[in-house]
Design an enzyme around this catalytic site. Structure first.
Site, PDB file in Angstrom:
ATOM      1  N   HIS A 148     -16.359   3.430  46.300  1.00  0.00           N
ATOM      2  CA  HIS A 148     -17.290   4.234  45.513  1.00  0.00           C
ATOM      3  C   HIS A 148     -16.747   5.637  45.259  1.00  0.00           C
ATOM      4  CE1 HIS A 148     -21.233   5.508  43.942  1.00  0.00           C
ATOM      5  NE2 HIS A 148     -20.850   6.685  44.401  1.00  0.00           N
ATOM      6  N   ASN A 195     -16.887   6.422  30.327  1.00  0.00           N
ATOM      7  CA  ASN A 195     -17.997   7.347  30.121  1.00  0.00           C
ATOM      8  C   ASN A 195     -18.145   8.210  31.366  1.00  0.00           C
ATOM      9  OD1 ASN A 195     -18.667   6.296  27.569  1.00  0.00           O
ATOM     10  ND2 ASN A 195     -19.850   4.637  28.502  1.00  0.00           N
ATOM     11  N   ASP A 217     -19.521  -7.236  31.155  1.00  0.00           N
ATOM     12  CA  ASP A 217     -20.635  -6.306  31.016  1.00  0.00           C
ATOM     13  C   ASP A 217     -21.906  -7.098  30.710  1.00  0.00           C
ATOM     14  OD1 ASP A 217     -20.807  -2.998  30.319  1.00  0.00           O
ATOM     15  OD2 ASP A 217     -22.486  -4.249  29.688  1.00  0.00           O
ATOM     16  N   GLY A 250     -22.629   9.673  28.390  1.00  0.00           N
ATOM     17  CA  GLY A 250     -23.304   8.376  28.305  1.00  0.00           C
ATOM     18  C   GLY A 250     -23.094   7.491  29.515  1.00  0.00           C
ATOM     19  N   HIS A 279     -20.875   5.151  39.291  1.00  0.00           N
ATOM     20  CA  HIS A 279     -19.795   4.585  40.117  1.00  0.00           C
ATOM     21  C   HIS A 279     -18.680   4.318  39.113  1.00  0.00           C
ATOM     22  CE1 HIS A 279     -18.448   1.405  43.317  1.00  0.00           C
ATOM     23  NE2 HIS A 279     -17.513   1.421  42.365  1.00  0.00           N
ATOM     24  N   CYS A 283     -26.375   2.207  45.064  1.00  0.00           N
ATOM     25  CA  CYS A 283     -25.467   2.082  43.918  1.00  0.00           C
ATOM     26  C   CYS A 283     -25.345   0.620  43.497  1.00  0.00           C
ATOM     27  CB  CYS A 283     -24.096   2.644  44.284  1.00  0.00           C
ATOM     28  SG  CYS A 283     -22.856   2.366  42.999  1.00  0.00           S
ATOM     29  N   HIS A 289     -16.106   3.324  36.533  1.00  0.00           N
ATOM     30  CA  HIS A 289     -15.731   2.037  35.956  1.00  0.00           C
ATOM     31  C   HIS A 289     -15.056   2.260  34.618  1.00  0.00           C
ATOM     32  CE1 HIS A 289     -19.816   3.069  34.773  1.00  0.00           C
ATOM     33  NE2 HIS A 289     -19.569   2.470  33.612  1.00  0.00           N
TER      34      HIS A 289
HETATM   35  P1  5GP Z   1     -21.793   3.275  31.577  1.00  0.00           P
HETATM   36  O1  5GP Z   1     -22.910   3.454  30.598  1.00  0.00           O
HETATM   37  O2  5GP Z   1     -22.151   3.839  32.931  1.00  0.00           O
HETATM   38  O3  5GP Z   1     -20.454   3.691  31.095  1.00  0.00           O
HETATM   39  O4  5GP Z   1     -21.642   1.709  31.733  1.00  0.00           O
HETATM   40  C1  5GP Z   1     -22.420   0.942  32.577  1.00  0.00           C
HETATM   41  C2  5GP Z   1     -22.324  -0.453  32.061  1.00  0.00           C
HETATM   42  O5  5GP Z   1     -22.732  -1.325  33.085  1.00  0.00           O
HETATM   43  C3  5GP Z   1     -23.219  -0.737  30.851  1.00  0.00           C
HETATM   44  O6  5GP Z   1     -22.408  -1.156  29.766  1.00  0.00           O
HETATM   45  C4  5GP Z   1     -24.162  -1.820  31.326  1.00  0.00           C
HETATM   46  O7  5GP Z   1     -24.378  -2.793  30.339  1.00  0.00           O
HETATM   47  C5  5GP Z   1     -23.436  -2.385  32.529  1.00  0.00           C
HETATM   48  N1  5GP Z   1     -24.297  -2.867  33.587  1.00  0.00           N
HETATM   49  C6  5GP Z   1     -25.370  -2.235  34.121  1.00  0.00           C
HETATM   50  N2  5GP Z   1     -25.879  -2.966  35.134  1.00  0.00           N
HETATM   51  C7  5GP Z   1     -25.112  -4.091  35.216  1.00  0.00           C
HETATM   52  C8  5GP Z   1     -25.147  -5.233  36.061  1.00  0.00           C
HETATM   53  O8  5GP Z   1     -25.994  -5.379  36.947  1.00  0.00           O
HETATM   54  N3  5GP Z   1     -24.196  -6.177  35.847  1.00  0.00           N
HETATM   55  C9  5GP Z   1     -23.239  -6.046  34.890  1.00  0.00           C
HETATM   56  N4  5GP Z   1     -22.350  -7.037  34.778  1.00  0.00           N
HETATM   57  N5  5GP Z   1     -23.174  -4.978  34.088  1.00  0.00           N
HETATM   58  C10 5GP Z   1     -24.100  -4.015  34.248  1.00  0.00           C
HETATM   59 ZN    ZN Z   2     -20.965   2.650  44.173  1.00  0.00          ZN
END
Ligand code: 5GP
Ligand code: ZN
Length: 119
Positions: free
Chosen positions: A54, A92, A38, A98, A103, A12, A105
């Protein structure tokens, strides 16, 4: 699922960020959450509030962590200077929601008036 540390899931990416295996600049950290920018911001301010423990998503999360994040919100949005003009929180969930990182957030977005859909 292979776990390495307490609550850490080995494949993860957010567990790796929480553990420090992947370095990140933490805008805020306490024993339960971290807040980071982000990687791919969709607004002038776009941070992720990541619970350290987690859990996959908002459905699997304990009500306690959701309550905890809510309790920290006033402080966090003030720190981000979003308390005056407002912000959006996005959670999301799953494929159609999406969610790309399984994990839990919370996205906090702000710094301009946001259209729909977010970003
Ligand atoms: P989700 O699409 O799961 O709601 O959001 C995941 C978010 O994590 C995305 O907006 C993506 O830009 C961000 N993200 C993915 N990998 C990383 C990373 O390694 N570091 C940071 N700071 N953000 C990440
Ligand atoms: Zn995790």
């Amino acid at each position: 699922i292979l776990s390495r540390g307490v609550n850490e899931v080995s494949d993860c990416i957010f567990c790796k960020i929480v553990s420090g295996e992947i370095p990140s600049k933490r805008l805020y950290e306490d024993d339960k959450i971290i807040v980071i920018n982000d990687l791919n911001p969709g607004a002038p301010v776009h941070v992720l509030v990541i619970p350290k423990e987690h859990t996959e998503n908002i459905l699997t999360a304990s009500p306690d962590i959701v309550t905890y994040v809510k309790s920290k919100l006033p402080e966090l949005v003030k720190m981000l200077k979003l308390d005056e003009k407002g912000f959006r929180i996005v959670i999301n969930t799953g494929e159609d929601g999406g969610q790309s990182v399984p994990h839990l957030h919370f996205h906090i977005l702000g710094g301009k008036q946001l259209g729909w859909p977010p970003c």
